[in-house]
Design a protein around this motif. Structure first.
Motif, PDB file in Angstrom:
ATOM      1  N   ALA A  83      -3.582   6.152  14.763  1.00  0.00           N
ATOM      2  CA  ALA A  83      -3.422   4.872  14.083  1.00  0.00           C
ATOM      3  C   ALA A  83      -4.106   4.912  12.726  1.00  0.00           C
ATOM      4  CB  ALA A  83      -3.996   3.751  14.941  1.00  0.00           C
ATOM      5  N   MET A  84      -3.463   4.269  11.756  1.00  0.00           N
ATOM      6  CA  MET A  84      -4.011   4.202  10.411  1.00  0.00           C
ATOM      7  C   MET A  84      -3.577   2.905   9.745  1.00  0.00           C
ATOM      8  SD  MET A  84      -1.499   6.813   8.282  1.00  0.00           S
ATOM      9  CE  MET A  84      -2.244   8.270   8.958  1.00  0.00           C
ATOM     10  N   THR A  85      -4.272   2.572   8.690  1.00  0.00           N
ATOM     11  CA  THR A  85      -3.883   1.459   7.833  1.00  0.00           C
ATOM     12  C   THR A  85      -3.481   2.020   6.485  1.00  0.00           C
ATOM     13  OG1 THR A  85      -5.386  -0.073   8.942  1.00  0.00           O
ATOM     14  CG2 THR A  85      -4.649  -0.673   6.737  1.00  0.00           C
ATOM     15  N   LEU A  86      -2.314   1.617   6.012  1.00  0.00           N
ATOM     16  CA  LEU A  86      -1.832   2.019   4.693  1.00  0.00           C
ATOM     17  C   LEU A  86      -1.944   0.835   3.743  1.00  0.00           C
ATOM     18  CD1 LEU A  86       1.432   4.120   5.251  1.00  0.00           C
ATOM     19  CD2 LEU A  86      -0.831   4.937   4.605  1.00  0.00           C
ATOM     20  N   THR A  87      -2.512   1.095   2.585  1.00  0.00           N
ATOM     21  CA  THR A  87      -2.666   0.055   1.570  1.00  0.00           C
ATOM     22  C   THR A  87      -1.977   0.511   0.292  1.00  0.00           C
ATOM     23  OG1 THR A  87      -4.811  -0.533   2.519  1.00  0.00           O
ATOM     24  CG2 THR A  87      -4.308  -1.352   0.301  1.00  0.00           C
ATOM     25  N   PRO A  88      -1.028  -0.269  -0.248  1.00  0.00           N
ATOM     26  CA  PRO A  88      -0.351   0.132  -1.485  1.00  0.00           C
ATOM     27  C   PRO A  88      -1.347   0.396  -2.603  1.00  0.00           C
ATOM     28  CG  PRO A  88       0.770  -1.732  -0.489  1.00  0.00           C
ATOM     29  CD  PRO A  88      -0.510  -1.540   0.280  1.00  0.00           C
ATOM     30  N   ALA A  89      -1.077   1.430  -3.381  1.00  0.00           N
ATOM     31  CA  ALA A  89      -1.948   1.821  -4.485  1.00  0.00           C
ATOM     32  C   ALA A  89      -1.252   1.560  -5.814  1.00  0.00           C
ATOM     33  CB  ALA A  89      -2.324   3.295  -4.368  1.00  0.00           C
ATOM     34  N   ALA A  90      -2.035   1.556  -6.877  1.00  0.00           N
ATOM     35  CA  ALA A  90      -1.502   1.236  -8.197  1.00  0.00           C
ATOM     36  C   ALA A  90      -0.483   2.248  -8.685  1.00  0.00           C
ATOM     37  CB  ALA A  90      -2.663   1.141  -9.203  1.00  0.00           C
ATOM     38  N   ASP A  91      -0.556   3.489  -8.205  1.00  0.00           N
ATOM     39  CA  ASP A  91       0.369   4.522  -8.673  1.00  0.00           C
ATOM     40  C   ASP A  91       1.701   4.499  -7.922  1.00  0.00           C
ATOM     41  OD1 ASP A  91      -0.340   5.475  -6.186  1.00  0.00           O
ATOM     42  OD2 ASP A  91      -1.074   7.416  -6.887  1.00  0.00           O
ATOM     43  N   GLY A  92       1.909   3.498  -7.089  1.00  0.00           N
ATOM     44  CA  GLY A  92       3.150   3.415  -6.330  1.00  0.00           C
ATOM     45  C   GLY A  92       3.065   4.057  -4.968  1.00  0.00           C
ATOM     46  N   GLY A  93       1.962   4.729  -4.698  1.00  0.00           N
ATOM     47  CA  GLY A  93       1.762   5.336  -3.397  1.00  0.00           C
ATOM     48  C   GLY A  93       0.936   4.433  -2.500  1.00  0.00           C
ATOM     49  N   ALA A  94       0.102   5.035  -1.684  1.00  0.00           N
ATOM     50  CA  ALA A  94      -0.714   4.266  -0.753  1.00  0.00           C
ATOM     51  C   ALA A  94      -1.982   5.034  -0.442  1.00  0.00           C
ATOM     52  CB  ALA A  94       0.057   3.976   0.530  1.00  0.00           C
ATOM     53  N   THR A  95      -2.984   4.315   0.041  1.00  0.00           N
ATOM     54  CA  THR A  95      -4.202   4.937   0.518  1.00  0.00           C
ATOM     55  C   THR A  95      -4.255   4.826   2.036  1.00  0.00           C
ATOM     56  OG1 THR A  95      -5.457   2.883   0.249  1.00  0.00           O
ATOM     57  CG2 THR A  95      -5.446   4.430  -1.601  1.00  0.00           C
ATOM     58  N   VAL A  96      -4.900   5.802   2.655  1.00  0.00           N
ATOM     59  CA  VAL A  96      -4.969   5.893   4.115  1.00  0.00           C
ATOM     60  C   VAL A  96      -6.371   5.560   4.591  1.00  0.00           C
ATOM     61  CG1 VAL A  96      -4.876   7.489   6.072  1.00  0.00           C
ATOM     62  CG2 VAL A  96      -3.137   7.607   4.279  1.00  0.00           C
ATOM     63  N   THR A  97      -6.458   4.704   5.605  1.00  0.00           N
ATOM     64  CA  THR A  97      -7.713   4.425   6.281  1.00  0.00           C
ATOM     65  C   THR A  97      -7.482   4.589   7.780  1.00  0.00           C
ATOM     66  OG1 THR A  97      -8.260   2.766   4.607  1.00  0.00           O
ATOM     67  CG2 THR A  97      -9.566   2.754   6.638  1.00  0.00           C
ATOM     68  N   PRO A  98      -8.266   5.410   8.458  1.00  0.00           N
ATOM     69  CA  PRO A  98      -8.067   5.556   9.909  1.00  0.00           C
ATOM     70  C   PRO A  98      -8.339   4.240  10.623  1.00  0.00           C
ATOM     71  CG  PRO A  98     -10.084   6.640   9.220  1.00  0.00           C
ATOM     72  CD  PRO A  98      -9.385   6.234   7.970  1.00  0.00           C
ATOM     73  N   ARG A  99      -7.661   4.053  11.737  1.00  0.00           N
ATOM     74  CA  ARG A  99      -7.759   2.810  12.499  1.00  0.00           C
ATOM     75  C   ARG A  99      -8.113   3.141  13.940  1.00  0.00           C
ATOM     76  NH1 ARG A  99      -3.532  -0.287  14.809  1.00  0.00           N
ATOM     77  NH2 ARG A  99      -1.972   1.086  13.865  1.00  0.00           N
ATOM     78  N   GLU A 100      -8.915   2.309  14.553  1.00  0.00           N
ATOM     79  CA  GLU A 100      -9.307   2.521  15.944  1.00  0.00           C
ATOM     80  C   GLU A 100      -8.083   2.380  16.852  1.00  0.00           C
ATOM     81  OE1 GLU A 100     -11.830   3.577  18.949  1.00  0.00           O
ATOM     82  OE2 GLU A 100     -12.305   3.502  16.805  1.00  0.00           O
ATOM     83  N   PHE A 101      -7.918   3.367  17.748  1.00  0.00           N
ATOM     84  CA  PHE A 101      -6.778   3.384  18.657  1.00  0.00           C
ATOM     85  C   PHE A 101      -7.150   4.326  19.796  1.00  0.00           C
ATOM     86  CE2 PHE A 101      -2.255   4.387  19.757  1.00  0.00           C
ATOM     87  CZ  PHE A 101      -1.810   3.073  19.899  1.00  0.00           C
ATOM     88  N   PRO A 102      -6.622   4.112  20.995  1.00  0.00           N
ATOM     89  CA  PRO A 102      -7.068   4.951  22.117  1.00  0.00           C
ATOM     90  C   PRO A 102      -6.871   6.447  21.922  1.00  0.00           C
ATOM     91  CG  PRO A 102      -5.945   3.008  22.951  1.00  0.00           C
ATOM     92  CD  PRO A 102      -5.778   3.000  21.454  1.00  0.00           C
ATOM     93  N   THR A 103      -5.810   6.857  21.244  1.00  0.00           N
ATOM     94  CA  THR A 103      -5.568   8.297  21.138  1.00  0.00           C
ATOM     95  C   THR A 103      -6.473   8.971  20.128  1.00  0.00           C
ATOM     96  OG1 THR A 103      -3.768   7.877  19.565  1.00  0.00           O
ATOM     97  CG2 THR A 103      -3.163   8.174  21.887  1.00  0.00           C
ATOM     98  N   ASN A 104      -6.745   8.313  18.981  1.00  0.00           N
ATOM     99  CA  ASN A 104      -7.522   8.983  17.923  1.00  0.00           C
ATOM    100  C   ASN A 104      -8.905   8.411  17.709  1.00  0.00           C
ATOM    101  OD1 ASN A 104      -6.000   6.709  16.716  1.00  0.00           O
ATOM    102  ND2 ASN A 104      -6.953   7.354  14.796  1.00  0.00           N
ATOM    103  N   ARG A 105      -9.181   7.223  18.242  1.00  0.00           N
ATOM    104  CA  ARG A 105     -10.516   6.618  18.168  1.00  0.00           C
ATOM    105  C   ARG A 105     -11.093   6.639  16.754  1.00  0.00           C
ATOM    106  NH1 ARG A 105     -12.310   9.101  23.931  1.00  0.00           N
ATOM    107  NH2 ARG A 105     -11.673   7.310  25.168  1.00  0.00           N
ATOM    108  N   GLY A 106     -10.263   6.246  15.814  1.00  0.00           N
ATOM    109  CA  GLY A 106     -10.716   6.143  14.439  1.00  0.00           C
ATOM    110  C   GLY A 106     -10.754   7.446  13.688  1.00  0.00           C
TER     111      GLY A 106
END
Length: 716
Positions: free
Chosen positions: A17-40
């Motif tokens: 699990a991850m959170t994607l946040t739109p970035a100024a360059d048209g892409g996105a940044t990745v932040t890991p998210r807590e979830f049973p399989t990956n635990r952040g």
């Protein structure tokens, strides 16, 4: 302030699990998210996954090949070209002259719609997908033994407090690193057992008393498993009450393993007899134990039987369905589980229904609004399908979705030749992969962060993929592409393009099937529920299968006797001098056994990861792992360019000398194209039950690349 979108990684079936946040360059940044399989947690592929969204060579406009190369065209012209070609070929040679090759990375919605499109819009039976190269042996074994194929029939968190985990043929520390957290309990108990011809990153997790690394000769895993079962029977270690009440076939298995006493197993595998006995005893003594298989033991011509032997062992010990214990197989591709459930496989309809079952055909035809007779019968599996390309009476046109077959297929030289014989090759992709570069028409489609949909993880959990960014240029969803082509081909039924609507249709089509999604919807999944299939309407899902009964009509699991084949029934050759115990190889001294596999930095054919600078910098080319003693005998030094040759072709890589590999074995990753493609060497031989190719046991000769060998080296 921009709000992030909760979604999941585009790579493996762990579906971190991850959170994607739109970035100024048209892409996105990745932040890991807590979830049973990956635990952040995330691996480096997950951390860099957003870079795929802005790669410089992204295809954003349809391409049509001319005498002067590709030209950009509008969607109407591209789809008209495709539809005209398909109509002509079907009129001249029939619907089975058109083939469809899908992928285990497609969302459930796209996999479902692709199967429907093949059978209704094209009328062809000739559809299969690259999951045939990944999960087919485990699927065949699971269906045969349990009546159900779900990679992990329990949540991955059930592994956390295991005392013993027997991990056969899987390098999870490289292929899905966050999974390693679920092995910490077994490591703390000294009970992690890793079976692998290489001392892989996962095998090194057994150091310092955390477990045992067992290093059999390539392709002898089946013999090892038969030996473990032999000890279980001989020493009275079986759970007799469980075997009597929940299984059938134990007596036949007892007879079949009788010839495989530990000393004989040692002769065939190189694994000491004492280790075989101690492993069987350790598994039997544990209150919480799991047996897990991966591609290393499944990608063989006897892969189904090897997975079956692992299942037999787990059943003998009463592990399957027991709280805290179990058997499972580690699905590889992101949607390898869901991708095989809803219609991409040549013999299946949605819900994991058999296409030959009249009741299944009637049910699905009712959902589609067609007569059951319209649905073609079973087709042919992937390797056979690729072998039919451009052949008389074979496939004249091929549509490829989510696959890069000229890197990932066995004997890719022959695959490339087959693609060259086609009248029409249509590839849907977001970059010009090695397969797309050969196409007549390339259709630019959306990426993971630009689409809505669902995926099904390795634990049978249906999860939501959510859109973060708009697609660039003229790129479109494959749901739109298939709908427009269906209209041009006058296909029956309806062809929705909204993923939630397609999912609702999928759910109805799956109702009553093995993989029943009928109680699910996008809206329900958006509440954050844990949704493990089967999830029939009115239920709360099934996180743990087999707690009370198996999928066969009588509720019992089937234990099936299996035996070695393909040379595994012969003792290892004995060798004097450098090589060590069990260092065989067969044939001449210059012949070695090639095993292929994945690297931490790359994924599948590498079409995605080879476009991420950080990952390419870490692993830019194909490195060939060779034992130092073997390299010295062949006159090879670290960093030398080496050539590998098999009956299929030749490949080149750079020598990496390591004691982590057996003397009789070389390892080469399969992520690279051109001369570095490991699958230039592999052969198109397949398992007779699953049609899985033989990827892990190819006889090769290895020498310095170039015209001359160093003085004193052995010619090959």
């Amino acid at each position: 302030m921009t709000t992030g979108t909760a979604t999941h990684c585009p790579y493996c079936a762990l579906q971190c699990a991850m959170t994607l946040t739109p970035a100024a360059d048209g892409g996105a940044t990745v932040t890991p998210r807590e979830f049973p399989t990956n635990r952040g947690g995330l691996c480096k592929k997950g951390w860099t996954s957003a870079e795929l969204l802005t790669v410089p060579d992204r295809i954003t406009t349809p391409l049509v090949r001319t005498a002067h190369g590709f030209v950009e065209v509008g969607w109407d012209e591209a789809l008209d070209t495709v539809a005209t070609g398909l109509r002509r070929i079907r009129a001249e040679s029939g619907p089975d002259a058109v083939g469809v090759f899908g992928g285990g990375g497609l969302t459930n919605e796209k996999a479902y719609q692709l199967g429907k499109f093949a059978r209704l819009a094209l009328g062809t039976s000739r559809i299969d997908y690259n999951g045939r190269f990944c999960m087919s042996s485990a699927a065949a074994a699971g269906n045969r033994a349990f009546g159900v194929d779900r990679g992990l029939p329990f949540p991955v968190t059930d592994l956390d407090d295991a005392e013993v985990v027997l991990l056969l043929g899987s390098n999870v520390a490289a292929t899905m690193p966050p999974f390693v957290r679920h092995l910490e309990g077994a490591r703390a108990a000294g009970g992690l057992v890793v079976v692998d011809p290489r001392r892989s990153a996962t095998a090194r997790l057994t150091d310092d008393g955390a477990g045992v690394h067992v290093q059999p000769a390539p392709g002898t895993d089946l013999v090892l498993l038969l030996g473990l079962a032999n000890v279980v029977f001989a020493e009275g270690l079986a759970d007799e009450a469980y075997v009597a009440s929940r299984t059938s076939g134990a007596d036949a298995v007892r007879r079949s393993v009788a010839p495989w006493w530990p000393e004989r197993v040692q002769e065939h595998t190189g694994v000491p007899a004492g280790v075989v006995r101690s492993l069987a005893r350790r598994l039997a003594a544990a209150d919480r134990a799991h047996v897990l298989t991966g591609r290393g033991v499944e990608q063989h011509v006897d892969g189904t039987d090897t997975a079956t032997a692992a299942i037999n062992l787990a059943l003998l010990l009463g592990l399957v369905g027991r709280p805290g214990s179990g058997y499972g197989t580690l699905t590889g591709q992101g949607n390898g589980q869901g991708g095989r459930e809803h219609g991409q496989k040549c013999d299946q309809l949605p819900g994991y229904r058999k296409i030959t079952d009249p009741a299944a055909r009637e049910h699905v035809a009712g959902v589609w609004g067609v007569d059951p007779s319209v649905i073609p019968g079973p087709g042919v599996p992937a390797v056979e399908l690729l072998g039919m390309l451009g052949r008389p009476g074979g496939v004249r046109a091929l549509m490829v979705h989510g696959a890069n077959v000229v890197v990932s297929g066995p004997d890719v030289g022959a695959v490339r030749e087959g693609l060259g014989r086609l009248d029409l090759l249509v590839v849907s992709d977001f970059v010009l992969s090695e397969t797309a570069a050969l196409a007549d028409v390339v259709l630019p489609v959306t990426q993971w962060a630009e689409e809505e949909g669902t995926m099904t993880s390795l634990e049978g959990r249906v999860i939501r993929r959510r859109r973060t960014l708009p697609p660039p240029g003229a790129a479109r969803s494959e749901l739109d592409v298939l709908a427009d082509l269906a209209a041009r081909l006058d296909a029956p039924s309806t062809w929705p393009t909204e993923p939630a609507v397609v999912f609702d249709e999928l759910a109805r089509a799956s109702a009553g099937g093995i993989a029943d999604y009928s109680g699910l919807s996008h809206d329900l999944l958006d509440t954050g529920i844990a949704a493990h299939w089967p999830y029939p309407a009115g239920s709360t899902g099934t996180p743990r299968l087999f707690t009370d009964r198996f999928g066969h009509d009588d509720g019992r699991a089937r234990m099936v006797p299996v035996r070695p084949r393909s040379g595994a029934g012969e003792p290892l050759p004995r060798r004097t001098g450098a090589g060590g115990p069990g260092a065989g190889g067969g044939g001449t001294r210059s012949q070695l056994t090639l095993i292929t596999g994945r690297l931490l930095e790359h994924y599948q054919s590498g079409a995605q990861t080879r476009r991420v600078p950080e990952l390419v910098a870490a692993a830019p080319t194909a490195a060939v792992e060779i034992h130092p003693d073997t390299a010295a005998r062949l006159g090879i030094r670290a960093g030398d360019p080496v050539e590998l040759r098999s009956t299929s072709g030749t490949a080149q890589g750079t020598a990496t000398l390591t004691e982590d590999i057996r003397h009789d074995t070389v390892f080469m990753p399969f992520h690279f194209p051109g001369d570095g493609a490991a699958n230039r060497l592999t052969v198109a031989a397949v398992d007779p039950l699953s049609a899985m190719p033989e990827f892990k046991r190819t006889v090769v000769t290895v020498r310095l690349a170039g015209d001359a060998l160093r003085t004193g080296t052995e010619p090959s």
